[in-house]
Design a protein around this motif. Sequence first.
Motif, PDB file in Angstrom:
ATOM      1  N   UNK A   1       0.858  -1.187   0.000  1.00 11.25           N
ATOM      2  CA  UNK A   1       0.000   0.000   0.000  1.00 11.25           C
ATOM      3  C   UNK A   1       0.897   1.241   0.000  1.00 11.25           C
ATOM      4  N   UNK A   2       1.896   1.178  -0.889  1.00  7.58           N
ATOM      5  CA  UNK A   2       2.902   2.234  -0.971  1.00  7.58           C
ATOM      6  C   UNK A   2       2.559   3.315  -1.979  1.00  7.58           C
ATOM      7  N   UNK A   3       1.379   3.219  -2.603  1.00  8.19           N
ATOM      8  CA  UNK A   3       0.953   4.237  -3.558  1.00  8.19           C
ATOM      9  C   UNK A   3      -0.520   4.517  -3.334  1.00  8.19           C
ATOM     10  N   UNK A   4      -0.967   5.627  -3.863  1.00 14.20           N
ATOM     11  CA  UNK A   4      -2.365   5.991  -3.683  1.00 14.20           C
ATOM     12  C   UNK A   4      -3.291   4.988  -4.367  1.00 14.20           C
ATOM     13  N   UNK A   5      -2.807   4.373  -5.440  1.00 17.93           N
ATOM     14  CA  UNK A   5      -3.622   3.399  -6.151  1.00 17.93           C
ATOM     15  C   UNK A   5      -3.766   2.083  -5.424  1.00 17.93           C
ATOM     16  N   UNK A   6      -2.883   1.811  -4.461  1.00 21.60           N
ATOM     17  CA  UNK A   6      -2.967   0.561  -3.702  1.00 21.60           C
ATOM     18  C   UNK A   6      -3.275   0.827  -2.232  1.00 21.60           C
ATOM     19  N   UNK A   7      -3.866   1.974  -1.947  1.00 18.43           N
ATOM     20  CA  UNK A   7      -4.125   2.364  -0.560  1.00 18.43           C
ATOM     21  C   UNK A   7      -4.962   1.324   0.170  1.00 18.43           C
ATOM     22  N   UNK A   8      -4.665   1.145   1.426  1.00 18.40           N
ATOM     23  CA  UNK A   8      -5.430   0.220   2.266  1.00 18.40           C
ATOM     24  C   UNK A   8      -6.733   0.896   2.685  1.00 18.40           C
ATOM     25  N   UNK A   9      -7.854   0.314   2.234  1.00 26.49           N
ATOM     26  CA  UNK A   9      -9.156   0.863   2.606  1.00 26.49           C
ATOM     27  C   UNK A   9      -9.481   0.449   4.034  1.00 26.49           C
ATOM     28  N   UNK A  10      -9.824   1.424   4.866  1.00 23.09           N
ATOM     29  CA  UNK A  10     -10.109   1.153   6.273  1.00 23.09           C
ATOM     30  C   UNK A  10     -11.487   1.709   6.616  1.00 23.09           C
ATOM     31  N   UNK A  11     -12.343   0.845   7.132  1.00 23.54           N
ATOM     32  CA  UNK A  11     -13.675   1.259   7.573  1.00 23.54           C
ATOM     33  C   UNK A  11     -13.628   1.604   9.057  1.00 23.54           C
ATOM     34  N   UNK A  12     -14.114   2.774   9.397  1.00 23.13           N
ATOM     35  CA  UNK A  12     -14.174   3.154  10.800  1.00 23.13           C
ATOM     36  C   UNK A  12     -15.342   2.440  11.474  1.00 23.13           C
ATOM     37  N   UNK A  13     -15.191   2.130  12.749  1.00 20.88           N
ATOM     38  CA  UNK A  13     -16.197   1.384  13.498  1.00 20.88           C
ATOM     39  C   UNK A  13     -17.002   2.326  14.392  1.00 20.88           C
ATOM     40  N   UNK A  14     -18.265   2.010  14.543  1.00 23.74           N
ATOM     41  CA  UNK A  14     -19.133   2.789  15.416  1.00 23.74           C
ATOM     42  C   UNK A  14     -18.578   2.790  16.841  1.00 23.74           C
ATOM     43  N   UNK A  15     -18.553   3.961  17.465  1.00 25.94           N
ATOM     44  CA  UNK A  15     -18.049   4.085  18.834  1.00 25.94           C
ATOM     45  C   UNK A  15     -19.098   4.796  19.674  1.00 25.94           C
ATOM     46  N   UNK A  16     -19.550   4.139  20.730  1.00 28.03           N
ATOM     47  CA  UNK A  16     -20.508   4.760  21.642  1.00 28.03           C
ATOM     48  C   UNK A  16     -19.762   5.698  22.578  1.00 28.03           C
TER      49      UNK A  16
END
Length: 537
Positions: free
Chosen positions: A365-380
């Motif tokens: 994930x060393x370039x913008x084209x291979x970026x690691x997609x990260x989903x944020x989690x709900x936080x109470x």
Amino acid sequence: MKKPTISLKYLYKSIIGGALLGIVPSLAMATTLTPENEQYLLSYVQHQHSTTCSHWKSLPISKQEKLLLGRNVPEVTAAGVTTQDLSPSIATSTQPASTGASSQGPQVVYLDFDSATTGTYSRTYKENPDGTGADITRVFDEHIYSAEERAYIQQRFQADYGQFNFQFTTEQPTEGEYSTIFFNANMPGEGADAGPAGIIVDDGGAITSILFGIADSIDFRNLARGDNANVDGNVWALFSSGGFEAVTGMVDTPENRALATVIQSAQTGAHELGHIQGLRHYEAWGPIGEGLPTTGTPPDDAFLPEYTGPRNGTETTLHLMGSGFSAGLSLADSVVTDRFFSERSAIKLAFNENGQVVAETDGDHSSIGSAQMVDLAKLDVPNTIVEGRNANNRLNVNAISIEGSLSQIGEWDWYAFHGEEGDIFNLEVISLVNSNNDDFFDSILYIFDELGNLLTYSDDEFESPDSFVFDFKMDYTGIFYALVTGFDYTGTGFDQWSIGNYQLFVTQTRIPAPSAFLLMLGAIAFMLRRRHNGGVA
């Protein structure tokens, strides 16, 4: 090359000034500050920023030298990103999310009023400011906390941390891990390992600053349950009668001097406990989404690059994690304002208990084209705001912490996040200011839009070389990118500062309008807090 060993225990202090308070050397037990020196202290506390309260002394080169080197920025902005690079083949993490520290149960906190209390404390210095002359030792009285005052301080802690998983006790636990807040820990060897709190006297007898509290660590995610802190609120005995009344608005009586000491102890103790939970001074800035405090502190040029965003943080001085150097708090704020946790502090405390942590992908994930997609989690996140814009609002928060590392100079770690128009994002690269990380480095954090345009970046926040992009507001719905890299120290002799471990802590906040039900709950919470903080007779 191994990095130099740096103990973060000694770097985070709730220091209240660096002013020269030229007290005439004397062995008298009850020495007071002159009105002139008191006013100088108040002015200094409100308007100055000091590196004694920061981590900059840890860095091998100065912020100004980094500016002159000018590394990384041209290379990143000239990366030649095109829309063809933004393919849907964004790498997703194969690592399962894990929770923070919630499985460890409640954080037990022992309020220790006895082990460091001897009735007096002293400071020894040379007779003359140049370090010559005889040794002079001055002795000062310590406040002895009554049973009622101890109960009041415990109630204040419980009110501040009541919506989180904490247990407070004035009896030393006989088993399990626990943190200790040591009161009157103002001499070497007393209390926490971090060192003594209290007044600091230079050669010649001048009190140069007041250290109300000092914490063992900055423990992001509260992974260590035995961190401690020292507190000393005895400075109020040193003010002149006129100075005490001018600062506090209280009539100068022995009872009110004691009350000021007790309130100071409660607020400083809660502040230092926040540090050993991983909270930073900038967590006081608020309301969230409004940038820096309106006090003018810290200054724009304390950041690298220089800060150019809004200064609408009108509620900052109401919040527990503020200090004179980080938020422009006055000395009076310590005893006349019942401070509480801001939205930022509540988010981080909630994350300690229920936050989700993911690992950096093993894939490229060393370039913008291979970026690691990260989903944020709900936080109470409970609403800790007693008064202010969001006092009766529900905080909609998503959050994630990514555990990553850089192993080569010039390495780029790209991450992709999704946001909606109006979302408020805060992104921290936590590396140096983390007592759990021995392999720290000097980070840079860049933010790009979905077309690869550079939106903003942070090399250094105002207290350390860690990076912090705060109150970044989405003006569109879609993907944005975060790039984590290290400052390039090639040729400086400090290459090891370019690589190391980090946590990328990302929060996404939406604040809807309050409902009638939440307005009612807010009013009830306010009344309960007032009942808990009913005072000391």
